[in-house]
Design an enzyme around this catalytic site. Sequence first.
Site, short mmCIF file in Angstrom:
data_model
loop_
_atom_site.label_atom_id
_atom_site.label_comp_id
_atom_site.label_asym_id
_atom_site.label_seq_id
_atom_site.Cartn_x
_atom_site.Cartn_y
_atom_site.Cartn_z
N SER A 188 35.02 52.24 35.83
CA SER A 188 34.95 51.12 34.91
C SER A 188 33.51 50.73 34.26
O SER A 188 33.47 50.13 33.31
CB SER A 188 35.72 49.97 35.88
OG SER A 188 35.02 49.73 36.79
N HIS A 216 41.79 51.68 34.34
CA HIS A 216 41.25 51.92 32.86
C HIS A 216 42.07 52.93 32.29
O HIS A 216 41.60 53.22 31.03
CB HIS A 216 39.84 51.96 33.09
CG HIS A 216 39.04 50.76 33.09
ND1 HIS A 216 38.86 49.79 32.00
CD2 HIS A 216 38.49 50.11 34.25
CE1 HIS A 216 38.25 48.63 32.36
NE2 HIS A 216 37.86 48.79 33.55
N LYS A 247 44.70 45.16 31.36
CA LYS A 247 43.98 45.84 30.24
C LYS A 247 44.69 46.12 29.33
O LYS A 247 45.24 45.43 28.55
CB LYS A 247 43.05 47.00 31.30
CG LYS A 247 41.91 46.11 32.30
CD LYS A 247 41.40 47.02 33.10
CE LYS A 247 40.49 46.19 34.02
NZ LYS A 247 40.22 46.82 35.30
C1 LIG Z 1 40.21 45.92 36.52
C2 LIG Z 1 40.24 47.12 37.68
C3 LIG Z 1 41.09 46.50 38.76
C4 LIG Z 1 41.69 45.46 39.00
O1 LIG Z 1 42.69 44.96 38.05
P1 LIG Z 1 43.31 43.61 37.76
O2 LIG Z 1 44.55 43.73 37.02
O3 LIG Z 1 42.29 43.08 36.69
O4 LIG Z 1 43.12 43.07 38.98
C5 LIG Z 1 41.30 47.51 39.71
N1 LIG Z 1 40.57 48.60 39.52
C6 LIG Z 1 39.87 49.23 38.57
C7 LIG Z 1 39.01 50.44 38.54
C8 LIG Z 1 39.55 48.16 37.61
O5 LIG Z 1 38.76 48.58 36.47
#
Ligand SMILES: *Cc1c(COP(=O)(O)O)cnc(C)c1O
Length: 405
Positions: A188, A216, A247
Site C-alpha cells: 500500500s 489494493h 477501496k
Molecule cells: C487498506 C488496507 C487494508 C484495510 O482495509 P479496510 O477495508 O480499509 O479496513 C488491509 N490491507 C491492506 C494491504 C490495505 O491497504
Amino acid sequence: MNSATAKRPQLAHLTAQLDDFRQRGTFFRLRILDDQQAPVCHYDGKQVINLASNNYLGLCNHPKLEEAAIDAIKKYGVGSGAVRTIAGTMRIHMDLEEKIAAFKGVEACVVFQSGFTANAGTVSSILGKEDFILSDELNHASIIDGARLSRAKIKVFRHKDVAHCEQLLQEIQHEPGHKLIITDGVFSMDGDIGPVAELAALAEKYGAIMMVDDAHASGVLGRNGRGSVDHFHCTDKVDIQVGTLSKAIGALGGYVCGSRDLIDYLYHRARPFLFSTSHPPSVAATCIAAFDLLEAEPERIQRLWDNTHYFKQQLTTAGFDTGGRTTPSSETPITPIIIGDGRLTMDFSRALFDAGVMATGIAFPTVPEGKARIRCIVTSEHTRTQLDQALETLTTTAKKLSILT
Ligand SMILES: *Cc1c(COP(=O)(O)O)cnc(C)c1O
C-alpha cells in the site's frame, strides 16, 4: 477544546508525544472533505485536484451504487441490529458473500466489517501458539496485529524476498506447528506487487497455508479486477484470499475467500465476525452493485491503468523519484514521490494543497525513517486536463522547495 478536561495530568504523556511530532514537523490535522470523494473536490473549503483517495474506479459516488443503497434502505432499513451469529445475518449479506465467491471462483466467502478486521480476525483465529507465520516485512498493519493476536511465532522475511522466506521455512521445517505464508498482493505504500505465484509455490512445497491480502488489488489487478491471485493465475494454490470493499469497490468492508470449511470455521471463530455488528443492508447492496459494475464495465479498469501509466511517465520525465531507487518500484496506480525527509515531505504536501493539489504526505512510522513520500493515486475518473494541471502544480511547487532543480 473542553477546558475541564484539558489540564488533567493523567494524559500528559500523550501531550508530550504530540509536542514531539510538532517538533519533527510531522504533526497533522485531519483534512475535511466538504463534498464528495471525486477527482476535483473541496477539502477544508478549498477546491483541489484529489490525488489522495483509494476511490480507484470512481465508485464512491456512482449513481447505480447510490440507487442500490437507497433501495436497500427503503426495503430493509438502515441497520442490521445484531452480530451475524445472533440475529444480524440478512438475506442481502448472504447474497453479497455468494456474489463475491462466484466472482473470485472459489467455494465460499465471508464478509467482515472492514479489510482490517478481515485480516486481523482471520490470522488470529486460524493459528495458535504452536504455529508459525511467515510475513513480508512490509505487510499491512492489520496482518501484523492479527499475527500478534494469534500468539503464533512470527518470522518476517525481507520485502518480496522469496529465497529468504524459503530459508525461514527450512529452519522450521521439522517443527510440528502449522505454517502460514502471507503477503500483500499490492503493497500500500510503495505500490509494488507481491511475488504471489512464487510464494504460493513455496507454500505448496513446504505444506504451508498460503494467504494473500488483496486490498489494493481488488478492482485493480486481474480479470475484471479479480485481484493479484487471478493476475498470477494461482487461485487453486492460494488457500485464503482477503480483499476489501472499502477501496475500489467504493463502500466499506472486507472479505475472505476460500474453501467452504475455511469460511464455516471463520463463522465460528473469527472474533470481529462474532462480536461486532454486521453491515447495514445498504452497504451490502452497494457492494453487490459494484461487483455487477466490475463485470459490466471493465473499461473503467482500463481507464485507471491508462491514467496510471500517463501520470507515472510524466512524473518521471519531470525528474521525480517515483520509487525504484532506494525504495521498491511501483507497478500499480499507487505512485509514491519519494522525498526522504519527513519535515520537507509534510511541507511539500501543505504547499501542494495551497496550490490546489491534494496529495498526502506519509512519514515515519507509516514508512521507514528517511523514506518519507508524497503518495499519489490517480483514478479512472481523472481527466487528462486534471492530471496535466496536477503535474504542473507538482513540478512548480517542487522547484520552489528545491525538491526539483
Ligand atoms: C487498506 C488496507 C487494508 C484495510 O482495509 P479496510 O477495508 O480499509 O479496513 C488491509 N490491507 C491492506 C494491504 C490495505 O491497504
